[in-house]
Design a protein around this motif. Structure first.
Motif, PDB file in Angstrom:
ATOM      1  N   HIS A 221      12.021  27.147 -80.010  1.00 15.53           N
ATOM      2  CA  HIS A 221      10.704  27.772 -79.924  1.00 15.53           C
ATOM      3  C   HIS A 221      10.689  29.089 -80.697  1.00 15.53           C
ATOM      4  O   HIS A 221      11.734  29.662 -80.993  1.00 15.53           O
ATOM      5  CB  HIS A 221      10.324  28.039 -78.463  1.00 15.53           C
ATOM      6  N   ALA A 222       9.474  29.569 -80.965  1.00 14.25           N
ATOM      7  CA  ALA A 222       9.300  30.882 -81.587  1.00 14.25           C
ATOM      8  C   ALA A 222       9.337  31.926 -80.472  1.00 14.25           C
ATOM      9  O   ALA A 222       8.352  32.121 -79.763  1.00 14.25           O
ATOM     10  CB  ALA A 222       7.976  30.939 -82.349  1.00 14.25           C
ATOM     11  N   VAL A 223      10.483  32.573 -80.314  1.00 15.70           N
ATOM     12  CA  VAL A 223      10.679  33.563 -79.252  1.00 15.70           C
ATOM     13  C   VAL A 223      10.557  34.953 -79.865  1.00 15.70           C
ATOM     14  O   VAL A 223      11.241  35.254 -80.853  1.00 15.70           O
ATOM     15  CB  VAL A 223      12.069  33.359 -78.592  1.00 15.70           C
ATOM     16  N   PRO A 224       9.695  35.829 -79.327  1.00 13.91           N
ATOM     17  CA  PRO A 224       9.495  37.143 -79.950  1.00 13.91           C
ATOM     18  C   PRO A 224      10.759  37.981 -80.068  1.00 13.91           C
ATOM     19  O   PRO A 224      10.943  38.703 -81.041  1.00 13.91           O
ATOM     20  CB  PRO A 224       8.481  37.823 -79.008  1.00 13.91           C
ATOM     21  N   HIS A 225      11.648  37.902 -79.065  1.00  8.19           N
ATOM     22  CA  HIS A 225      12.817  38.786 -79.079  1.00  8.19           C
ATOM     23  C   HIS A 225      13.979  38.100 -78.371  1.00  8.19           C
ATOM     24  O   HIS A 225      13.836  37.620 -77.252  1.00  8.19           O
ATOM     25  CB  HIS A 225      12.478  40.104 -78.371  1.00  8.19           C
ATOM     26  N   GLY A 226      15.130  38.053 -79.029  1.00  4.16           N
ATOM     27  CA  GLY A 226      16.330  37.542 -78.380  1.00  4.16           C
ATOM     28  C   GLY A 226      16.349  36.041 -78.219  1.00  4.16           C
ATOM     29  O   GLY A 226      15.778  35.300 -79.018  1.00  4.16           O
ATOM     30  N   ALA A 227      16.999  35.596 -77.135  1.00  3.55           N
ATOM     31  CA  ALA A 227      17.291  34.165 -76.965  1.00  3.55           C
ATOM     32  C   ALA A 227      16.302  33.412 -76.112  1.00  3.55           C
ATOM     33  O   ALA A 227      16.221  32.184 -76.195  1.00  3.55           O
ATOM     34  CB  ALA A 227      18.689  34.014 -76.348  1.00  3.55           C
TER      35      ALA A 227
END
Length: 339
Positions: A221-227
């Motif tokens: 997925h497109a995760v804004p920050h980190g994992a």
């Protein structure tokens, strides 16, 4: 993955009556009771094909059926369990997941993926070095074979909820969460978790009667920050909550990212955030391809404990008619000093 967690090792043919498993210890590494079936991929029930997400085999828990396995764990350590579940013919299906003395009844009647298989999570804190993990179908249907399919059961050690510098929230970036199978692109459902119970999302509660939030990973997925991040897939029927110690009369700032997971959830997404008496609606125009924006909510605490609450402002559907919503990530709370 637990030993034989995919159920690829099955009973001998002599221990099956059709699909029903006859012996308590017929499935390697598992102990069963009640009406348990051993299902092959593509098998039919009436006109319905029973899909299997991982490998070729799964089990179905009929009326009052249980599967359980003994686990060796470390005392006082937090663990999360991830397992795949699919509804069959019963309507209000639930599962009782337990590690003595803790248990939760998880609602699984809502289907969140187009395949019909959802990954669910549950958490516990080990009280002993040896524990029994049980998954039980408490339902009683006219057809005893009407019950959920179970497959792909895994365990993961969780980090105990803790604070990091310059953030009053625990696990605000959602880096710690339930195990996601590498070949499971649909994330993991985190069912309602109230106070006093252990959360597969350390530090966070999920508040709802029957709905969930979805934990998603950067690999799929497109995760804004980190994992990791959380997708709010149930509109106003579910809230993501963390309770924090505050000083009445003191100002605080809650900062967070809102976006879409890049999973085809497009349109006018929005997150409603609440803290003390302050509210903020954060709109996000999604093309379903990923992206995010930052938002801030400033408030003055009016109690010793303040809840940070996030909800999707609306229900949303992807083109395949599955539920979706905005993602929340990188959440922080800072004390802005005395008012």
């Amino acid at each position: 993955l637990l030993p034989n967690g995919h159920f690829e090792q099955g009973p001998d043919k002599s221990e099956l009556n059709g699909t029903r498993v006859l012996g308590r210890y017929s499935i390697p590494h598992w102990e069963i009771s009640g009406f348990v079936e051993y299902i092959g991929s593509g098998q039919k029930q009436d006109d319905m094909i029973l899909p299997v997400p991982e490998g070729e085999r799964a089990v179905r828990l009929g009326n009052d059926a249980t599967i359980r396995q003994q686990l060796t764990v470390t005392r006082h350590t937090y663990y999360s369990i991830t397992f795949g579940a699919a509804r069959t013919c019963a309507q209000a299906e639930k599962l009782n997941v337990s590690v003595t003395p803790e248990f939760s009844v998880l609602p699984i009647q809502t289907v969140y993926t187009s395949s019909g298989w959802d990954s669910y999570s549950w958490a516990f804190k080990a009280k002993h070095t040896t524990v029994w993990l049980s998954i039980h179908n408490p339902g009683h249907e006219e057809d005893p074979a009407c019950g959920p399919l179970i497959d792909a059961i895994a365990i993961k050690t969780l980090v105990a909820p803790h604070h990091v510098k310059n953030n009053m929230l625990r696990n605000g970036d959602f880096e710690d969460g339930p195990y996601i199978f590498p070949d499971a692109p649909w994330g993991v459902m985190v069912p309602p978790v109230s106070e006093g119970l252990y959360s597969p999302l350390p530090g966070w509660m999920v508040m709802s009667d029957t709905k969930v939030v979805k934990y998603v990973d950067a690999a799929h997925h497109a995760v804004p920050h980190g994992a990791g991040a959380v997708e709010l897939v149930a509109g106003r029927e579910c809230a993501l909550v963390q309770e924090v110690s505050t000083v009445p009369g003191r100002p605080y700032r809650l900062s967070f990212s809102v976006g879409d997971a890049g999973d085809g959830c497009d349109g006018h997404l929005a997150v409603d955030a609440y803290a003390a008496r302050a509210t903020l609606n954060v709109p996000y125009e999604s093309h379903g391809e990923g992206g995010h924006r930052r938002a801030e909510l400033e408030f003055v605490a009016d109690a010793n404990l303040t809840r940070m609450v996030f909800q999707s402002a609306n229900h949303h559907l992807k083109p395949d008619a599955t539920l979706c919503g905005p993602i929340v990530d990188d959440v922080s709370l800072v004390d802005c000093g005395r008012a």
